[in-house]
Design an enzyme around this catalytic site. Structure first.
Site, PDB file in Angstrom:
ATOM      1  CE  LYS A   1      -3.741   1.912   2.926  1.00  0.00           C
ATOM      2  NZ  LYS A   1      -4.521   1.674   4.173  1.00  0.00           N
TER       3      LYS A   1
ATOM      4  CB  SER B   1      -7.939   3.413   3.371  1.00  0.00           C
ATOM      5  OG  SER B   1      -7.010   2.842   4.282  1.00  0.00           O
TER       6      SER B   1
ATOM      7  CB  SER C   1      -7.871   0.467   6.205  1.00  0.00           C
ATOM      8  OG  SER C   1      -8.654   1.622   6.129  1.00  0.00           O
TER       9      SER C   1
HETATM   10  N1  GLN Z   1     -12.833   3.711   7.382  1.00  0.00           N
HETATM   11  C1  GLN Z   1     -12.073   4.097   8.524  1.00  0.00           C
HETATM   12  C2  GLN Z   1     -11.691   5.548   8.437  1.00  0.00           C
HETATM   13  O1  GLN Z   1     -11.972   6.143   7.436  1.00  0.00           O
HETATM   14  C3  GLN Z   1     -10.853   3.229   8.679  1.00  0.00           C
HETATM   15  C4  GLN Z   1      -9.729   3.620   7.817  1.00  0.00           C
HETATM   16  C5  GLN Z   1      -8.479   2.834   8.094  1.00  0.00           C
HETATM   17  O2  GLN Z   1      -8.519   1.795   8.742  1.00  0.00           O
HETATM   18  N2  GLN Z   1      -7.366   3.379   7.661  1.00  0.00           N
HETATM   19  O3  GLN Z   1     -11.126   6.099   9.327  1.00  0.00           O
END
Ligand code: GLN
Length: 494
Positions: free
Chosen positions: A83, A158, A182
């Site tokens: 990532k 994400s 994420s």
């Molecule tokens: N969807 C969650 C957020 O927007 C988790 C994102 C993540 O785990 N980086 O904060």
């Protein structure tokens, strides 16, 4: 005669064994993956950058050493995606943001170093919601990623790029990061395995920070076994990350060692009332998975998680508060850059925050700044920390009655692109099953457990006490060994 399995369809575990045995060259495996990226990535959009020459060079090196009878690392020759939130000394590190476009990190993340030391071949860096803020990868400023199971749907987020790359077999394994789901949620949306380790198990050094008390790096893979293989490589204490834990106190296990042994006298906790918020197809798949364990001898215990309903509220205060502090360094004034071709370190001006940050990032900086402001600190931030403690004790209490908890990863399967992106609250609410695990700092895994009527994958989430990844993986493997959900391929992976 059965046709041999195409190289890209081998698991990382199978591939590394064949490469080490000289049956397949790493160059062949890397070419196969690069060929798929050429063919599929224009439509899927999983990668932000690809490093064909560098990957082939690394592959040739592995092949040479194997031919010479030298010993090689546990991921020797295996093509891996990371990532684009982890710093690499090669290529750009963008975090899906315009503000970091053109940024070349002068150092590399510890996990990247560990992958390279394990002789992995890093093929490219994957798309993500800007600074890992989002659940659909739609917040990336640098491109769109679609779900390989249905291009009209999001891959989750994400770490949507890593999950989509894995689902379409454009890599043999990938890394993601998980602050509030994420890794697990995109893995669930894309029908692959995603593991968020215990906070502190994997070094965060070189992981661009979002919510520092929540962030954790973990594997996105085709199978549970591959997740164990990757965790073996990336886990461990790092003097460069003071929140990574001391191995004298909590030793790192060999996560592959006992993996095939079913856990005896397994007790599974289920919070039925909490799970009821998921849509029927998801609920049914989770219930069937739990039933499979019961049929195999596990005991199911009903648990009470009274504070999990407040997880979203607490999470979005704490995560945005931490983000507002972490992102203050992108001040539109200066930022360290390494120029692309030279090793010299130069200070250059970044874009202003106004033009460099996307809408969601700005919204979160504002939310976090507000929650931390002197007039509201007690009402929001301090309160959220108290709720975090209550959630943590919910888990501690539950684990007195069971070895693990099973629940959905997400209330729905992959939603349509555009469906939630203009309604941030709707997007936040879909994180209900994942954020509590980060607030508690415990490990959680998503494993494929079915499909809905539209043919979209469903993930089973299994959560266990801190630093019990070995057992968690064993439990997940029991499900995988009994089912073949993980063996299905999306249409785009042909
Ligand atoms: N969807 C969650 C957020 O927007 C988790 C994102 C993540 O785990 N980086 O904060």
């Amino acid at each position: 005669m059965t046709r041999p399995m195409p190289v890209h369809d081998l698991t990382a575990m199978e591939l590394r064994a064949r490469i080490a045995a000289g049956q397949i060259s790493s160059v062949e495996a890397t070419r196969a993956v690069l060929g798929r990226i050429d063919r599929l990535n224009p439509a899927v959009g999983a990668y932000l950058s690809v490093f064909p020459e560098q990957a082939l060079e690394a592959a040739r090196g592995v092949d040479r050493r194997i031919a010479a009878g030298e010993s090689v690392g546990p991921l020797a020759g295996v093509p891996i995606a990371i990532k684009d939130v982890m710093c690499t000394r090669f290529g750009a590190t963008t975090c899906g943001s315009r503000i970091l476009q053109g940024f070349h990190s002068p150092y590399e993340a510890t996990v990247v170093r560990k992958l390279l030391e394990a002789d992995a071949v890093i093929v490219g860096k994957t798309n993500m919601d800007e600074f890992a803020m989002g659940s659909s990868t739609e917040n990336s400023a640098l491109g769109k990623t679609v779900n390989p199971w249905d291009p009209a749907r999001v891959p989750g987020g994400s770490s949507g790029g890593s999950a989509a790359a894995m689902a379409a077999r454009m890599c043999s394994a990938a890394l993601g990061s998980d602050t509030g789901g994420s890794i697990r949620q995109p893995a669930s949306f894309c029908g692959v395995v995603g593991l968020k380790p215990t906070y502190g198990r994997v070094s965060r050094y070189g992981l661009v920070a979002y919510g520092s008390s929540l962030d954790q790096i973990g594997p996105v893979t085709a199978t549970v076994t591959d997740a164990a293989l990757l965790l073996n490589v990336i886990a461990g204490h790092d003097p460069a990350d003071s929140t990574s834990v001391d191995e004298q106190v909590t030793p790192v296990s060999d996560y592959l060692a006992g993996l095939e042994e079913p856990v005896r006298d397994l007790k599974i906790g289920v919070a039925s009332a909490f799970n009821a918020g998921a849509e029927p197809a998801v609920r049914k798949a989770i219930e069937e998975a739990v039933e499979g364990y019961r049929a195999a001898g596990a005991e199911i215990v009903e648990i009470d998680m009274p504070h999990l309903d407040y997880a979203i509220a607490a999470y979005y205060v704490i995560a945005t508060a931490e983000a507002s502090s972490n992102l203050a360094r992108y001040d539109g004034v200066h930022c360290g850059y390494r120029s692309e071709n030279a090793n010299d370190y130069v200070e250059v001006y970044t874009k202003s925050r106004e033009e460099g940050f996307g809408k969601e990032v700005k919204r979160r900086i504002m939310l976090g700044t507000y929650a931390l402001s002197s007039g509201y600190y007690d009402a929001y931030y301090l309160k959220a920390l108290k709720v975090r403690n209550l959630i943590r004790s919910d888990f501690v209490r539950a684990f007195q009655q069971c070895d693990c908890i099973m629940m959905p990863v997400s209330p729905t399967t992959a939603f349509r692109s555009g469906e939630k992106v203009d309604d941030p609250l709707k997007m936040y609410l879909a994180d209900i099953y994942t954020v509590g695990v980060n607030l508690a700092g415990i490990p959680g895994i998503s494993v494929p457990c079915g499909f809905d009527e539209a043919g979209l994958p469903i993930g089973l989430q299994i959560v266990s006490p801190a630093f019990t990844e070995a057992k968690l993986l064993q439990i997940a493997r029991m499900h995988e060994a009994r089912t073949d959900w993980h063996a299905r391929r999306p249409p785009a992976a042909g």
